[in-house]
Design a protein around this motif. Structure first.
Motif, PDB file in Angstrom:
ATOM      1  N   SER A 155       0.819  -1.219   0.000  1.00 53.53           N
ATOM      2  CA  SER A 155       0.000   0.000   0.000  1.00 53.53           C
ATOM      3  C   SER A 155       0.853   1.270   0.000  1.00 53.53           C
ATOM      4  N   ASP A 156       2.028   1.197   0.615  1.00 53.01           N
ATOM      5  CA  ASP A 156       2.922   2.369   0.706  1.00 53.01           C
ATOM      6  C   ASP A 156       2.229   3.555   1.358  1.00 53.01           C
ATOM      7  N   THR A 157       1.412   3.261   2.383  1.00 50.25           N
ATOM      8  CA  THR A 157       0.719   4.340   3.102  1.00 50.25           C
ATOM      9  C   THR A 157       1.112   4.392   4.582  1.00 50.25           C
ATOM     10  N   SER A 158       2.309   3.879   4.914  1.00 52.77           N
ATOM     11  CA  SER A 158       2.798   4.083   6.283  1.00 52.77           C
ATOM     12  C   SER A 158       3.141   5.548   6.466  1.00 52.77           C
ATOM     13  N   ILE A 203      -5.572   1.540   6.808  1.00 51.66           N
ATOM     14  CA  ILE A 203      -5.189   2.948   6.592  1.00 51.66           C
ATOM     15  C   ILE A 203      -5.617   3.434   5.205  1.00 51.66           C
ATOM     16  N   PRO A 204      -5.266   2.709   4.117  1.00 52.11           N
ATOM     17  CA  PRO A 204      -5.692   3.226   2.812  1.00 52.11           C
ATOM     18  C   PRO A 204      -7.215   3.299   2.683  1.00 52.11           C
ATOM     19  N   PHE A 207      -8.384   6.339   4.308  1.00 50.57           N
ATOM     20  CA  PHE A 207      -8.099   7.498   3.446  1.00 50.57           C
ATOM     21  C   PHE A 207      -9.191   7.677   2.384  1.00 50.57           C
ATOM     22  N   GLY A 208      -9.961   6.612   2.146  1.00 50.72           N
ATOM     23  CA  GLY A 208     -10.993   6.670   1.111  1.00 50.72           C
ATOM     24  C   GLY A 208     -10.620   5.916  -0.152  1.00 50.72           C
ATOM     25  N   PHE A 209      -9.454   5.268  -0.150  1.00 47.50           N
ATOM     26  CA  PHE A 209      -9.013   4.509  -1.319  1.00 47.50           C
ATOM     27  C   PHE A 209      -9.848   3.229  -1.459  1.00 47.50           C
ATOM     28  N   GLU A 210      -9.972   2.728  -2.685  1.00 48.99           N
ATOM     29  CA  GLU A 210     -10.420   1.360  -2.895  1.00 48.99           C
ATOM     30  C   GLU A 210      -9.191   0.466  -2.932  1.00 48.99           C
TER      31      GLU A 210
END
Ligand code: MN
Ligand code: MN
Length: 321
Positions: A155-158, A203-204, A207-210
């Motif tokens: 995801s690379d959302t850390s 987390i993603p 954020f609102g991501f699918e």
């Protein structure tokens, strides 16, 4: 309307063999001083000290360019004469400073903003995935918040690694907080492998991501996955980020954080070729670390991914009214 003949295209491989000459992407001319006559630009971004495990993606652009000597001008599967429809340059590499993300990011953002402002679509060759943050800063500076297609095992959302904010595991956390993404038009596809905790996937979504995990993608099949992506990102400018670790390490072993259970090269082509008709403003293919490669396989996959990106651009030009 008739499309004007492209100014820039590859060297003719019926005149000089494709293994000869100085390596640019697909034997395109290296041009930095004439953006007016270019539709798209291949741009190397050899920054790799955002890597948290293996490093060496600084040599990614060079390896991808070398493998790209095999690219031919006509996309056989879709019947598209890519370089008759698009004027494409190899812009060379942007000047980064190894070890210094923030200074490098300023240079990357400045370099890419110049291309966006000139109406040239950048196709970046990484480098590790930390470069997505300055890429998105540049895209958003010109086009506003963008939708995102991210094909990646991760995801690379850390928010941080080792207490530091900028690594290849954090670009989409910061891009979201900086307002660079239209989060309702973001989709992450292919996530898999051991993770730190369930939070990694929460987390993603918060954020609102699918998010489509690799398991879901395998179950759904590429035609359905493509449909989900097209529905999700419709309605505005789109950035397409391809982490080479989306591909199974059997096909693309040379990457920073390989994860098994991935996708074949055919599945990649089958998916990407269906993502046609979107208003793309930027692309990248990242995380190729040639030192770990076998028979140039990973670099060849990346070179072909960039070629598929060019074909997507050419097809939107072909279907333009
Ligand atoms: Mn990534
Ligand atoms: Mn990844």
């Amino acid at each position: 309307m008739s499309t004007p003949k492209p100014i820039y295209g590859p060297a003719d491989s019926m005149q000089t063999p494709r293994f000869s000459g100085i390596r640019t992407y697909a034997r395109l001319p290296h041009v930095t001083d004439d953006l007016e006559h270019a539709d798209a630009a291949i741009v190397g971004i050899p920054f790799d000290t955002g890597g948290t495990f293996r490093v060496g993606a600084r040599f990614g652009p060079e390896a991808i360019r070398s493998a790209s000597a095999l690219m031919r001008p006509y996309h056989g599967a879709s019947g598209v004469p890519v370089f008759e429809l698009l004027s494409v340059i190899d812009y060379g590499d942007l000047p980064i400073i190894p070890g210094y993300f923030e200074e490098s990011a300023e240079r990357i953002t400045a370099g890419l903003t110049t291309l966006h402002a000139a109406g040239v679509v950048p196709i970046a060759l990484g480098g590790d995935h930390s470069i997505a943050l300055p890429e998105l800063r540049a895209a958003a500076a010109v086009h506003g918040p963008v939708g995102l297609i991210q094909l990646d095992s991760h995801s690379d959302t850390s928010d941080a690694y080792f207490g530091r904010p900028y690594t290849h595991g954090t670009p989409f956390f910061h891009a979201t907080n900086e307002g660079l993404l239209d989060v309702q038009r973001v989709i992450q596809v292919g996530l898999r492998g051991p993770i730190y905790s369930g939070r990694d996937y929460e987390i993603p979504r918060e954020f609102g991501f699918e998010v489509l995990t690799a398991g879901e993608v395998h179950e759904l099949g590429m035609p359905e996955v493509a449909k989900r992506i097209l529905e999700r990102v419709a309605g505005g400018p789109v950035f397409f980020s391809f982490d080479i670790d989306f591909v199974d390490p059997a096909y693309a072993p040379a990457t920073g954080t390989p994860e098994i259970g991935g996708f074949t090269t055919w599945e990649v082509q089958n998916l990407v070729r269906r993502l046609v008709g979107l208003p793309y403003v930027g692309f990248d293919v990242v995380e190729v670390i040639p030192e770990y490669d076998v028979a140039q396989n990973t670099a060849l996959v990346a070179a072909n991914v960039a070629y598929e990106f060019l074909t997507l651009l050419a097809r939107s030009r072909q279907s333009a009214p």
